[in-house]
Motif scaffolding. Structure first.
Motif, PDB file in Angstrom:
ATOM      1  N   SER A  92      12.509  36.991  96.911  1.00 23.16           N
ATOM      2  CA  SER A  92      11.464  37.292  97.894  1.00 23.16           C
ATOM      3  C   SER A  92      11.712  38.604  98.631  1.00 23.16           C
ATOM      4  N   CYS A 127       7.542  47.134  96.235  1.00 19.96           N
ATOM      5  CA  CYS A 127       7.546  45.851  96.919  1.00 19.96           C
ATOM      6  C   CYS A 127       6.137  45.410  97.301  1.00 19.96           C
ATOM      7  N   HIS A 128       5.351  46.330  97.800  1.00 17.88           N
ATOM      8  CA  HIS A 128       3.972  46.005  98.166  1.00 17.88           C
ATOM      9  C   HIS A 128       3.170  45.537  96.955  1.00 17.88           C
ATOM     10  N   SER A 129       3.349  46.212  95.839  1.00 18.68           N
ATOM     11  CA  SER A 129       2.558  45.887  94.649  1.00 18.68           C
ATOM     12  C   SER A 129       3.026  44.603  93.969  1.00 18.68           C
ATOM     13  N   HIS A 130       4.240  44.137  94.299  1.00 20.98           N
ATOM     14  CA  HIS A 130       4.769  42.917  93.679  1.00 20.98           C
ATOM     15  C   HIS A 130       4.993  41.791  94.694  1.00 20.98           C
ATOM     16  N   GLN A 131       4.400  41.919  95.870  1.00 26.48           N
ATOM     17  CA  GLN A 131       4.465  40.886  96.903  1.00 26.48           C
ATOM     18  C   GLN A 131       5.912  40.526  97.283  1.00 26.48           C
ATOM     19  N   LYS A 132       6.739  41.545  97.403  1.00 30.94           N
ATOM     20  CA  LYS A 132       8.105  41.363  97.890  1.00 30.94           C
ATOM     21  C   LYS A 132       8.223  41.974  99.288  1.00 30.94           C
ATOM     22  N   GLN A 133       9.118  41.446 100.079  1.00 34.74           N
ATOM     23  CA  GLN A 133       9.378  42.034 101.386  1.00 34.74           C
ATOM     24  C   GLN A 133      10.588  42.954 101.293  1.00 34.74           C
TER      25      GLN A 133
END
Length: 283
Positions: A92, A127-133
């Motif tokens: 995550s 991270c934004h494009s893969h829904q990671k924080q």
């Protein structure tokens, strides 16, 4: 609420004897039952630089995430590592070490600070494009062993730059155990005023005898994200030859209990089991 980030990766990474993959996985599986907010469980970095973490992918494949709410965080040192980390749906959080020390930045990531900031910008997009924080650790926030001048204002300037880039989670890291309680108080007093929209954390390395006092201080200054490791094990092998242990989780749990007047929302029996396993098989 305080997010406790347990750091088995930082606890193990500097140990010279390789810990078998199945032992790492069993230890982390035990930690997953405790109820930590996040586990900093491994890293996708050069195996030549950190040989202990060369099996992070294999460890990940052996983790049981079916009954836990705990999130996984992996450390990366460049875009290549970030690309590998984000390919795993189980992860995550992606963490990146950015330093206010030019010397340490080169030692740790083989890049200048400006080059590392370019990496930060690219990884943030990933991270934004893969829904990671995305978490940026500001290494050497409380001094360094390289005779380079730094102070709280320099650290805050870097933190503001990260905030303006879009980084929402910033953790101030005492990489070599040089911070004093007053240093932590001063930095967070200033940071809370100018970075009120950010999630600010602290990653402290200290002697076990100082851990409780540092944990209390972090809570008193309103820190919402605190890294720790059971037994105070670990340290940063890229900073200097001798390792300064992490803030001990046991001390943090006691400080939380004293600070709030209630026991932290952790499964203390599972915590004890994990600690016993660590003492027997890890260090």
């Amino acid at each position: 609420m305080v997010n406790i980030i347990e750091c088995p990766r930082d606890a193990m990474q500097g140990l010279s004897d390789f810990i078998p993959t199945n032992v790492k996985a069993e230890y982390i599986n035990k930690l997953l039952k405790v109820g930590f907010h996040t586990l900093d469980f491994g890293s996708f970095v050069s195996p030549k630089a950190i040989p202990q973490m060369r099996d992070t992918k294999e460890v990940l494949s052996q983790l049981d995430l079916s009954t836990t709410a705990t999130k996984l965080l992996a450390i990366v040192a460049n875009v290549r590592g970030a690309q590998e980390a984000i390919s795993h749906k189980e992860i995550s959080y992606i963490g990146f070490p950015l330093s206010v020390s030019e010397t340490f930045q080169r030692r740790n990531t083989n890049k200048s600070i400006n080059e590392a900031l370019d990496e930060v910008a690219y990884i943030l997009k990933l991270c934004h494009s893969h829904q990671k924080q995305f978490v940026v650790y500001l290494s050497m926030s409380f001094g360094n062993p390289y005779q380079e001048f730094s102070n709280a204002d320099m650290v805050l300037e870097m933190a503001k730059k990260l905030h303006n880039m879009g980084v929402k989670i910033i953790s101030f890291a005492d990489t070599i155990g040089s911070a004093t309680v007053k240093d932590v108080e001063v930095l967070f007093e200033k940071a809370s005023k100018i970075l009120s929209e950010s999630e600010l954390g602290v990653h402290l390395h200290c002697h076990p005898s100082e851990a409780y006092q540092f944990a209390q201080t972090a809570l008193n200054v309103g820190c919402k994200r605190i890294d720790s490791a059971l037994g105070g094990l670990g340290g940063c092998p890229m900073a200097k030859d001798d390792l300064t242990g992490n803030l001990a989780t046991e001390s943090l749990v006691k400080a939380l209990s004293d600070f709030q007047g209630i026991t932290p929302t952790l499964n203390l029996l599972e915590l004890q089991k994990a600690n016993e396993f660590r003492q027997q098989f890890i260090g």
